[in-house]
Design a protein around this motif. Structure first.
Motif, mmCIF file in Angstrom:
data_model
loop_
_atom_site.group_PDB
_atom_site.id
_atom_site.type_symbol
_atom_site.label_atom_id
_atom_site.label_comp_id
_atom_site.label_asym_id
_atom_site.label_seq_id
_atom_site.Cartn_x
_atom_site.Cartn_y
_atom_site.Cartn_z
ATOM 1 N N LEU A 123 -24.379 29.618 -3.158
ATOM 2 C CA LEU A 123 -24.030 29.995 -4.523
ATOM 3 C C LEU A 123 -25.019 31.079 -4.934
ATOM 4 C CD1 LEU A 123 -22.422 29.674 -7.140
ATOM 5 C CD2 LEU A 123 -24.007 27.853 -7.802
ATOM 6 N N ALA A 124 -24.521 32.301 -5.088
ATOM 7 C CA ALA A 124 -25.376 33.429 -5.454
ATOM 8 C C ALA A 124 -25.306 33.634 -6.962
ATOM 9 C CB ALA A 124 -24.927 34.685 -4.726
ATOM 10 N N LYS A 125 -26.461 33.493 -7.615
ATOM 11 C CA LYS A 125 -26.544 33.695 -9.062
ATOM 12 C C LYS A 125 -27.382 34.931 -9.344
ATOM 13 C CE LYS A 125 -26.185 28.853 -10.591
ATOM 14 N NZ LYS A 125 -26.829 27.828 -11.446
ATOM 15 N N PHE A 126 -26.733 35.953 -9.889
ATOM 16 C CA PHE A 126 -27.421 37.159 -10.353
ATOM 17 C C PHE A 126 -27.308 37.141 -11.876
ATOM 18 C CE2 PHE A 126 -27.432 38.115 -6.064
ATOM 19 C CZ PHE A 126 -27.791 39.425 -5.738
ATOM 20 N N GLY A 127 -28.268 36.528 -12.532
ATOM 21 C CA GLY A 127 -28.142 36.360 -13.968
ATOM 22 C C GLY A 127 -26.926 35.511 -14.282
ATOM 23 N N ASP A 128 -26.027 36.035 -15.117
ATOM 24 C CA ASP A 128 -24.822 35.294 -15.482
ATOM 25 C C ASP A 128 -23.641 35.583 -14.564
ATOM 26 O OD1 ASP A 128 -25.921 33.866 -17.577
ATOM 27 O OD2 ASP A 128 -25.485 35.413 -19.065
ATOM 28 N N THR A 129 -23.867 36.306 -13.488
ATOM 29 C CA THR A 129 -22.843 36.476 -12.457
ATOM 30 C C THR A 129 -23.067 35.430 -11.379
ATOM 31 O OG1 THR A 129 -22.401 38.828 -12.814
ATOM 32 C CG2 THR A 129 -22.048 37.991 -10.586
ATOM 33 N N HIS A 130 -22.072 34.579 -11.165
ATOM 34 C CA HIS A 130 -22.171 33.493 -10.193
ATOM 35 C C HIS A 130 -21.026 33.622 -9.183
ATOM 36 C CE1 HIS A 130 -24.167 30.864 -13.574
ATOM 37 N NE2 HIS A 130 -24.881 31.941 -13.260
ATOM 38 N N VAL A 131 -21.373 33.697 -7.902
ATOM 39 C CA VAL A 131 -20.371 33.843 -6.852
ATOM 40 C C VAL A 131 -20.573 32.760 -5.798
ATOM 41 C CG1 VAL A 131 -19.314 35.390 -5.160
ATOM 42 C CG2 VAL A 131 -20.362 36.345 -7.220
ATOM 43 N N LEU A 132 -19.528 31.992 -5.541
ATOM 44 C CA LEU A 132 -19.571 30.968 -4.499
ATOM 45 C C LEU A 132 -19.126 31.598 -3.185
ATOM 46 C CD1 LEU A 132 -19.820 28.037 -3.489
ATOM 47 C CD2 LEU A 132 -17.440 27.692 -4.216
ATOM 48 N N GLU A 142 -32.515 37.322 -13.121
ATOM 49 C CA GLU A 142 -32.978 36.104 -12.466
ATOM 50 C C GLU A 142 -32.012 35.795 -11.324
ATOM 51 O OE1 GLU A 142 -33.860 31.384 -13.415
ATOM 52 O OE2 GLU A 142 -33.528 32.785 -15.068
ATOM 53 N N ILE A 143 -32.548 35.704 -10.111
ATOM 54 C CA ILE A 143 -31.719 35.516 -8.918
ATOM 55 C C ILE A 143 -31.937 34.126 -8.339
ATOM 56 C CG2 ILE A 143 -31.131 36.409 -6.625
ATOM 57 C CD1 ILE A 143 -30.712 38.515 -8.738
ATOM 58 N N GLU A 144 -30.824 33.481 -7.958
ATOM 59 C CA GLU A 144 -30.885 32.217 -7.217
ATOM 60 C C GLU A 144 -29.902 32.289 -6.054
ATOM 61 O OE1 GLU A 144 -31.352 28.277 -9.357
ATOM 62 O OE2 GLU A 144 -30.512 29.511 -10.976
ATOM 63 N N LEU A 145 -30.346 31.858 -4.887
ATOM 64 C CA LEU A 145 -29.479 31.745 -3.714
ATOM 65 C C LEU A 145 -29.543 30.296 -3.258
ATOM 66 C CD1 LEU A 145 -30.560 35.001 -1.825
ATOM 67 C CD2 LEU A 145 -28.537 34.688 -3.276
ATOM 68 N N ASP A 174 -29.823 46.774 -11.126
ATOM 69 C CA ASP A 174 -29.096 45.517 -11.285
ATOM 70 C C ASP A 174 -28.439 45.417 -12.657
ATOM 71 O OD1 ASP A 174 -28.094 43.022 -10.658
ATOM 72 O OD2 ASP A 174 -29.981 41.956 -10.993
ATOM 73 N N LEU A 175 -27.402 46.214 -12.851
ATOM 74 C CA LEU A 175 -26.733 46.293 -14.153
ATOM 75 C C LEU A 175 -25.926 45.040 -14.451
ATOM 76 C CD1 LEU A 175 -27.296 49.311 -13.275
ATOM 77 C CD2 LEU A 175 -25.263 49.914 -14.596
ATOM 78 N N ASP A 176 -26.042 44.564 -15.676
ATOM 79 C CA ASP A 176 -25.121 43.528 -16.138
ATOM 80 C C ASP A 176 -23.923 44.225 -16.784
ATOM 81 O OD1 ASP A 176 -25.998 44.290 -18.700
ATOM 82 O OD2 ASP A 176 -27.449 42.650 -18.801
ATOM 83 N N TYR A 177 -22.953 43.461 -17.245
ATOM 84 C CA TYR A 177 -21.705 44.060 -17.712
ATOM 85 C C TYR A 177 -21.909 44.998 -18.901
ATOM 86 C CZ TYR A 177 -16.980 44.707 -19.415
ATOM 87 O OH TYR A 177 -15.810 45.279 -19.846
ATOM 88 N N ALA A 178 -22.789 44.613 -19.828
ATOM 89 C CA ALA A 178 -23.017 45.441 -21.018
ATOM 90 C C ALA A 178 -23.500 46.832 -20.627
ATOM 91 C CB ALA A 178 -24.032 44.758 -21.935
ATOM 92 N N GLU A 179 -24.328 46.909 -19.585
ATOM 93 C CA GLU A 179 -24.826 48.202 -19.120
ATOM 94 C C GLU A 179 -23.784 48.915 -18.260
ATOM 95 O OE1 GLU A 179 -29.618 47.429 -18.760
ATOM 96 O OE2 GLU A 179 -28.307 46.504 -17.261
ATOM 97 N N ASP A 180 -23.164 48.162 -17.370
ATOM 98 C CA ASP A 180 -22.199 48.737 -16.434
ATOM 99 C C ASP A 180 -21.033 49.400 -17.161
ATOM 100 O OD1 ASP A 180 -21.099 49.160 -13.776
ATOM 101 O OD2 ASP A 180 -19.677 47.579 -14.249
ATOM 102 N N ALA A 216 -36.159 39.091 1.027
ATOM 103 C CA ALA A 216 -37.172 38.038 1.056
ATOM 104 C C ALA A 216 -36.597 36.720 0.537
ATOM 105 C CB ALA A 216 -38.389 38.455 0.232
ATOM 106 N N MET A 217 -35.750 36.799 -0.488
ATOM 107 C CA MET A 217 -35.129 35.601 -1.047
ATOM 108 C C MET A 217 -34.117 35.002 -0.074
ATOM 109 S SD MET A 217 -34.661 36.617 -5.063
ATOM 110 C CE MET A 217 -34.360 34.926 -5.526
ATOM 111 N N GLN A 218 -33.380 35.855 0.630
ATOM 112 C CA GLN A 218 -32.433 35.369 1.628
ATOM 113 C C GLN A 218 -33.168 34.627 2.743
ATOM 114 O OE1 GLN A 218 -30.701 39.217 2.560
ATOM 115 N NE2 GLN A 218 -28.722 38.586 1.743
ATOM 116 N N ARG A 219 -34.243 35.224 3.227
ATOM 117 C CA ARG A 219 -35.010 34.623 4.317
ATOM 118 C C ARG A 219 -35.600 33.278 3.880
ATOM 119 N NH1 ARG A 219 -35.806 38.112 8.572
ATOM 120 N NH2 ARG A 219 -37.466 36.773 9.340
ATOM 121 N N LYS A 220 -36.048 33.217 2.638
ATOM 122 C CA LYS A 220 -36.598 31.967 2.115
ATOM 123 C C LYS A 220 -35.508 30.895 2.011
ATOM 124 C CE LYS A 220 -39.211 29.995 -1.746
ATOM 125 N NZ LYS A 220 -39.860 30.270 -3.072
ATOM 126 N N ALA A 221 -34.339 31.285 1.528
ATOM 127 C CA ALA A 221 -33.229 30.321 1.391
ATOM 128 C C ALA A 221 -32.790 29.789 2.751
ATOM 129 C CB ALA A 221 -32.055 30.980 0.668
#
Length: 239
Positions: free
Chosen positions: A30-39, A14-17, A175-181, A231-236
């Motif tokens: 604030l970029a949210k890629f699942g439970d990875t959050h980067v300001l 789940e992505i949020e920008l 889009d690997l999370d930590y458990a996969e990575d 597409a998400m960047q352009r929308k944001a």
């Protein structure tokens, strides 16, 4: 293979920008890629590095860091150690290169834009989230310069986003999370522009070498994933 998150092999987290997250920065996301959050914040400076003075060209650079409790176990601040780790230096150089790839430095004028990427919470893919969110913050800062009539137009030649891919239990996944990575046989990061240009590929066989066929599968996944992020960047940014 069942992914820990339950996602299909080619599904993003789940992505949020979220833009305008910082009161003081000229551009922020604030970029949210699942439970990875980067300001990500972008700062405009009316100066350039000394080696660029009087060239009429601008510069874009980036810094990256992880907060002490962005991970499961607390880590010491690098400032307390008196130096940055090799990993930190490598990642912030990657972010800077990726962003500069889509900026016309001549049109930017003799000013520097600094993009700070601070990991609030880490669950894999922090560098790709930083690049994706860092572009949004950078573009927003350039929009601010246009708004105050400091430049006639945003000096971007394209958009840029990044995503991780890997081979986990013999299957290519996006889009690997930590458990996969942490257990992947192959781990790769792709930086791709909105027009499909490749800025950078980082790929490592963690266990056994990967084949050309597997690489091409990862590349195709990354291209599709970055197209969605674009597409998400352009929308944001409303562009």
């Amino acid at each position: 293979m069942a992914r820990p998150s339950g996602r299909s092999a080619n599904a993003l987290r789940e992505i949020e920008l979220i833009t305008n997250i910082s009161k003081h920065a000229e551009g922020s996301c604030l970029a949210k890629f699942g439970d990875t959050h980067v300001l990500c914040t972008a700062t405009i400076e009316d100066r350039v590095p000394h080696w660029m003075k009087n060239t009429g060209r601008g510069w874009v650079t980036a810094e990256y860091g992880m907060l002490p409790r962005s991970t499961e176990q607390r880590m010491d601040r690098e400032a307390a150690k008196g130096r940055q780790s090799g990993r930190t230096q490598e990642i912030q150089r990657l972010i800077g290169r990726s962003l500069r790839a889509v900026v016309d430095l001549d049109r930017l004028g003799e000013r520097q834009l600094r993009v700070d990427c601070d990991v609030i919470q880490a669950d894999g893919g922090t560098r790709t989230a930083a690049i994706t969110g860092g572009f949004v913050a950078l573009y927003a800062a350039c929009q601010y310069l246009v708004k105050i009539a400091a430049m006639p137009a945003v000096p971007m030649t394209d958009t840029v986003a990044a995503i991780s891919c890997g081979i986990v239990e013999g299957e290519a996944v996006l889009d690997l999370d930590y458990a996969e990575d942490s257990g992947a046989e192959t781990d790769a990061n792709f930086v791709i522009t909105g027009k499909g240009g490749i800025c950078e590929i980082q790929g490592t066989a963690e266990k056994t070498p990967f084949t050309e066929e597997e690489f091409l599968k990862l590349l195709k996944m990354a291209q599709e994933g970055c197209a969605t992020l674009t597409a998400m960047q352009r929308k944001a940014l409303k562009i």
